[in-house]
Design an enzyme around this catalytic site. Structure first.
Site, PDB file in Angstrom:
ATOM      1  NE  ARG A  53      -4.098  -0.142   1.564  1.00  0.00           N
ATOM      2  CZ  ARG A  53      -4.142  -1.435   1.798  1.00  0.00           C
ATOM      3  NH1 ARG A  53      -3.271  -1.995   2.588  1.00  0.00           N
ATOM      4  NH2 ARG A  53      -5.067  -2.195   1.253  1.00  0.00           N
ATOM      5  CB  THR A  54       3.607   2.412   2.182  1.00  0.00           C
ATOM      6  OG1 THR A  54       2.838   2.195   3.361  1.00  0.00           O
ATOM      7  CG2 THR A  54       4.434   3.666   2.344  1.00  0.00           C
ATOM      8  CE  LYS A  82      24.628  -9.894  -5.182  1.00  0.00           C
ATOM      9  NZ  LYS A  82      24.490  -8.866  -6.215  1.00  0.00           N
ATOM     10  NE  ARG A 103       7.163  -0.574   5.869  1.00  0.00           N
ATOM     11  CZ  ARG A 103       5.855  -0.298   5.795  1.00  0.00           C
ATOM     12  NH1 ARG A 103       5.427   0.879   5.399  1.00  0.00           N
ATOM     13  NH2 ARG A 103       4.980  -1.207   6.127  1.00  0.00           N
ATOM     14  CG  HIS A 131       3.896   4.491   8.385  1.00  0.00           C
ATOM     15  ND1 HIS A 131       4.384   5.198   7.309  1.00  0.00           N
ATOM     16  CD2 HIS A 131       3.169   3.469   7.862  1.00  0.00           C
ATOM     17  CE1 HIS A 131       3.964   4.625   6.190  1.00  0.00           C
ATOM     18  NE2 HIS A 131       3.228   3.574   6.500  1.00  0.00           N
TER      19      HIS A 131
END
Ligand SMILES: [Zn+2]
Lengths: 307, 162
Positions: A53-54, A82, A103, A131
């Protein structure tokens, strides 16, 4: 004053938030007027943890502003897998893009990125920490329905300990006068003391377990997901989960102007029969996210206004 | 017996170095641990534990004299965390050339490790830890990355290793 990055609501003033949301309203009313605002600009999506969604909401916002994007939606198959540090990933991204949306499951990742990056960093959520863009779109939705940022009574319900939207929403509500927050959760998922200490003296609040007793007096109920992994004993989880399910019956006693919000995705906290009730605003909330993120991207790309 | 007399009786003067006075009684051994001073330290170290003091609320204090020692800012910050209120004197040629009270630092950089395993400072990133002082008593520090609080028990365990 210009703000360089958006990693915490704590760095914002009420004036800034008000201007930003007014600009989002302009974008919602006349999206075509802003179709070139990000022309020739590139957004780097760095999603170290998947969030459909974000990410899609930011991408939709960037496309509506005429911009482009690159990035990854999970660290799988990237140099991050890695073992590359976040700092090095940011150094790469800021040479390829004009703005970064990050995020991350790590707390403090936003600050690390902001310290390294020469382009604006927008947090798309970090761990259980914050958030911020979600809180801004939550407030936008509240403002659209109630016409004000202050004198609001809001219940925040569910997993208040680990939910990343909870601190941000509490901080943004504490920027405006005469708001009252009812933190409604099972004992083991109460708001962290760090968050309470931040809002102490800035906003009135109360902690409680029973939602029904406050439902008739609140303007907004903000429901969050209670996750099974948070409970060592599955029995405890089942008990708690069932005590916070919103059904049409739960909402029998609410004020006429009451609205019901949820950052989504939901997994049963709100029954499907509630969706068609006029109080259900969570899908609209998701749609509002695009306008608010357009306003955020426009601000950090162009600095079109000042506070 | 006054502070002055007790010092003269128990702990001899040093020519150059530091004197840490008014240490909370019994805590001087921890100070040595934090400063990394053990049997390999090449110069004189004098220690007095639980001598009478009029200036400490307990009526007792520890005194520590370390010859040929200068304290770095990091060491001063560490001491500020564990023995706030103690006095720190710099001695040159038997004279006190500087006297300062040790205080809890409002910002602690690079000394402590964050308790939150999910904090950016606990990953391989080019950053050092940073904490700000939230409360003096009880001691509460906030990580400036993940924003979690560190309490007194954790901080002392970190500093003394127990
Ligand atoms: Zn931390």
């Amino acid at each position: 004053m210009q703000i360089r990055h958006l990693i915490s609501i704590k760095h914002l003033s009420n004036k800034f938030v008000e201007k930003l949301l007014k600009s989002a309203r302009e974008m919602e009313a006349h999206p075509e007027a802003f179709a070139d605002r990000a022309k020739g600009k590139i957004l780097a999506d760095l999603f170290f943890e998947p969030s459909t969604r974000t990410r899609l909401s930011f991408e939709s916002a960037m496309l509506r502003l005429g911009g482009n994007m690159l990035g990854f939606s999970s660290p799988k198959g990237t140099s991050v897998e890695k073992g590359e540090s976040l700092a090095d990933t940011i150094r790469m991204a800021h040479s390829y893009a004009d703005i970064i949306v990050l995020r991350h499951y790590i707390e403090g990742a936003g600050r690390v990125a902001a310290e390294i990056s020469n382009v604006p960093v927008i947090s798309g959520g970090t761990g259980s920490q914050e958030h911020p863009t979600q809180a801004l779109l939550d407030l936008y939705t509240i403002w659209k329905h109630h016409g004000r940022f202050s004198n609001l009574k809001i219940a925040i319900v569910g997993d208040l300990r680990y939910g990343r939207t909870v601190p941000s929403l509490s901080y943004v509500l504490s920027l405006f006068p005469n708001n009252k927050i009812y933190f409604c959760s099972p004992k083991q998922l109460r708001v962290r003391r760090e968050v309470l200490s931040e809002i102490e003296g800035k906003v009135e609040y109360e902690e409680l377990e029973d939602l029904e007793e406050v439902l008739p007096k609140i303007d907004v109920a903000y429901i969050t997901r209670v996750q099974k992994e948070r409970f060592p004993d599955p029995q405890d989880y089942l008990k708690v989960r069932d005590s916070y399910v919103i059904t049409p019956k739960t909402l029998g006693n609410v004020k006429e102007s009451f609205i019901l919000l949820h950052p989504l995705p939901r997994v049963g906290e709100i029954s499907y029969e509630v969706d068609k009730l006029p109080q259900a605003k969570y899908f609209e909330q998701a749609k509002n996210g695009v306008y608010v993120r357009m306003a955020i991207l426009d601000y950090f790309l162009n600095y079109p206004w000042e506070v | 017996m006054t502070d002055k007399q007790s010092k003269q009786l128990i702990v001899a003067k040093i020519k150059d170095g530091v004197v840490i006075d008014r240490i909370p009684p019994g805590r001087s051994l921890k100070v040595l641990t934090v400063l990394g001073i053990d049997e390999t330290y090449p110069a004189q170290v004098s220690l007095a534990i639980k001598v009478p003091s009029q200036k400490r609320p307990e009526g007792l204090k520890d005194v520590l004299k370390i010859a040929n020692k200068e304290l770095t800012q990091e060491e001063l910050d560490k001491l500020g965390l564990i023995i706030p209120g103690a006095a720190y004197n710099i001695i040159q040629d038997y004279k006190v050339v500087k006297k300062e009270e040790l205080r809890l630092p409002s910002r602690v950089q690079g000394i402590l490790k964050c308790q939150n395993p999910n904090c950016a400072t606990n990953f391989r990133e080019p950053i050092s830890t940073e904490f700000s002082l939230i409360s003096e008593s009880p001691l509460v520090l906030r990580c400036e990355y993940c924003e979690r609080f560190l309490g007194e028990d954790y901080v002392s365990q970190l500093l003394y290793g127990r």
